[in-house]
Design a protein around this motif. Structure first.
Motif, PDB file in Angstrom:
ATOM      1  N   ASP A   1       0.811  -1.220   0.000  1.00  0.00           N
ATOM      2  CA  ASP A   1       0.000   0.000   0.000  1.00  0.00           C
ATOM      3  C   ASP A   1       0.841   1.266   0.000  1.00  0.00           C
ATOM      4  N   ASP A   2       2.060   1.204   0.556  1.00  0.00           N
ATOM      5  CA  ASP A   2       2.921   2.389   0.602  1.00  0.00           C
ATOM      6  C   ASP A   2       3.729   2.585  -0.676  1.00  0.00           C
ATOM      7  N   GLY A   3       3.511   1.712  -1.662  1.00  0.00           N
ATOM      8  CA  GLY A   3       4.197   1.855  -2.946  1.00  0.00           C
ATOM      9  C   GLY A   3       5.365   0.923  -3.147  1.00  0.00           C
ATOM     10  N   PHE A   4       5.788   0.218  -2.107  1.00  0.00           N
ATOM     11  CA  PHE A   4       6.946  -0.672  -2.212  1.00  0.00           C
ATOM     12  C   PHE A   4       6.704  -1.802  -3.211  1.00  0.00           C
ATOM     13  N   ILE A   5       7.632  -1.958  -4.137  1.00  0.00           N
ATOM     14  CA  ILE A   5       7.703  -3.133  -5.006  1.00  0.00           C
ATOM     15  C   ILE A   5       9.099  -3.707  -4.819  1.00  0.00           C
ATOM     16  N   CYS A   6       9.176  -4.903  -4.306  1.00  0.00           N
ATOM     17  CA  CYS A   6      10.468  -5.514  -4.035  1.00  0.00           C
ATOM     18  C   CYS A   6      11.157  -5.877  -5.347  1.00  0.00           C
ATOM     19  N   ARG A   7      12.458  -5.869  -5.339  1.00  0.00           N
ATOM     20  CA  ARG A   7      13.180  -6.221  -6.566  1.00  0.00           C
ATOM     21  C   ARG A   7      13.056  -7.701  -6.900  1.00  0.00           C
ATOM     22  N   GLN A   8      12.691  -8.535  -5.885  1.00  0.00           N
ATOM     23  CA  GLN A   8      12.621  -9.974  -6.105  1.00  0.00           C
ATOM     24  C   GLN A   8      11.498 -10.576  -5.261  1.00  0.00           C
ATOM     25  N   TYR A   9      10.699 -11.426  -5.902  1.00  0.00           N
ATOM     26  CA  TYR A   9       9.628 -12.154  -5.219  1.00  0.00           C
ATOM     27  C   TYR A   9       9.795 -13.648  -5.471  1.00  0.00           C
ATOM     28  N   THR A  10       9.291 -14.442  -4.542  1.00  0.00           N
ATOM     29  CA  THR A  10       9.243 -15.886  -4.741  1.00  0.00           C
ATOM     30  C   THR A  10       8.135 -16.215  -5.732  1.00  0.00           C
TER      31      THR A  10
END
Length: 403
Positions: free
Chosen positions: A70-79
């Motif tokens: 919700d705060d805009g974070f998109i991680c560089r890597q997801y499982t």
């Protein structure tokens, strides 16, 4: 080679597992990876858009928006099931913010303004998150070798072995999937202790570029207030880069470490071209390193590290001198943006020829190439389509046989 790239990508797609919020089918990253990587996805889209009827280009981008906090974070890597691998507070999670570039490139081909309107809020929130977490008072951005994507590129001062003034990554914050890998490879490197003290030229220029892309997107979707705000932000980051990172003697942009320029020439500086922040009187000097055989003018363009750096490796050594598809493509697009079309064409022909030779000899595309001879880098993963389709498809179409 285009059909071969599509064939390998289709096979990778069939192997890309999914779960949780992750939609399928989705583009595979390449190599042996089965998770989702932000900058890999974006660069894969930049060539896969030419096969949009066969490859799930839009849905692959949409997965990253579905996983956004919700705060805009998109991680560089997801499982594979959509769990973030790295903590949002640490720059190891801060991937090059290139999703807006990918969306604008896709729009240039499809003309789908409705999609721009739909994805713009996600991209705007992601940009603001990165500004809030990783921008410092000098207007530049901290980074991390793995977050920046150039894992073992030596960008800290020579002789640096570690310090206690960095942002520490705690074991409990790391997904179990990579915990062993982190402690075996990453945590033993000086790079794991080189973040808060540093200002990354590539991440700073990428944020300037992202602001410019968002300004263009806001104009397209008729959001003039946002367009002006992002345009001012683009200029402000550019001013900070030109004040602190430019070196007149070397005619180059450098990272900073504790406020002092780290004078090591690496490919990350050329994001400034794409960002459109290089003053005209500095352009010739910056471009001169691309035609200097002691720097970046090697047989297979463009090495990640200058040839005369003591850590340069002729076999590539991963980011110690390999030619990488995404960064080579970035340089070509930057040259075009700067009006250096002839140099871009020359480099594109050399790179495409090397990709063709390696494909003919091995029957596949590789994660990176050695810059000294047309051969897979050491190390490099095979079947990397993935972003390696850039050399076979996008560079050929956009620079050599323009279509």
């Amino acid at each position: 080679m285009e059909r071969d790239a599509i064939r390998i990508a289709l096979n990778k797609m069939s192997l890309a597992k999914t779960g949780g919020k992750v939609l399928t089918p989705r583009l595979g990253t390449g190599g042996d990876f089965d998770g989702i990587f932000l900058w890999d996805t974006a660069f894969t889209v930049m060539w896969a858009k030419y096969a949009i009827k066969e490859l799930p280009v839009e849905q692959s981008l949409d997965n990253l928006y579905r996983l956004q906090d919700d705060d805009g974070f998109i991680c560089r890597q997801y499982t594979v099931d959509g769990a973030p691998v790295w903590p949002k507070r640490h720059p190891i999670s801060f991937s090059p913010p290139v999703l807006t570039w990918a969306e604008l490139d896709l729009y240039s081909l499809t003309g789908d303004k409705a999609r721009l309107c739909r994805v713009y809020p996600y991209l705007k929130k992601h940009h603001h998150f990165c500004m809030n977490y990783f921008c410092r008072k000098d207007g530049l951005f901290i980074g991390d070798p793995w977050g920046a994507g150039m894992d073992n590129l030596p960008r800290w001062p020579r002789g640096f072995t570690g310090s206690n003034d960095c942002m520490i990554l705690r074991k409990e914050e790391i997904h179990p999937l990579v915990l062993d890998w982190f402690h075996e490879k990453v945590n033993k490197s000086p790079g794991s202790m080189w973040n808060e003290q540093a200002r990354y030229i590539d991440m700073s220029a990428q944020m300037a570029f992202n602001a410019d892309c968002l300004s263009k997107m806001a104009t397209l979707i008729e959001a003039p207030t946002d367009a002006k705000l992002f345009s001012r932000e683009h200029a402000a980051i550019g001013d900070a880069i030109n004040e602190y990172c430019w070196n007149d003697k070397h005619q180059f942009y450098f990272d900073l470490g504790n406020g002092v320029q780290v004078q090591r020439l690496h490919i990350g500086a050329y994001w400034t071209l794409l960002a459109g922040i290089v003053p005209k009187d500095r352009l010739e000097g910056l471009l001169s390193h691309l035609t200097d055989t002691n720097k970046f003018a090697r047989p297979v363009p463009v090495p990640s590290l200058a040839h005369d750096d003591p850590d340069y490796r002729p076999d590539g050594g991963y980011w110690l001198g390999s030619s990488w598809p995404p960064t080579t493509y970035m340089v070509l697009r930057g040259l075009r943006a700067a009006g250096a079309e002839d140099l871009a064409l020359d480099m594109a022909v050399k790179y495409h020829r090397a990709v063709q030779i390696v494909f003919d000899n091995t029957g596949t595309f590789w994660e990176n190439l050695a810059a000294e001879t047309p051969f897979p880098g050491s190390p490099a993963m095979r079947d990397f389509c993935g972003w390696s389709g850039l050399g076979a498809v996008a560079i050929e179409r956009e620079f050599i046989n323009k279509q």
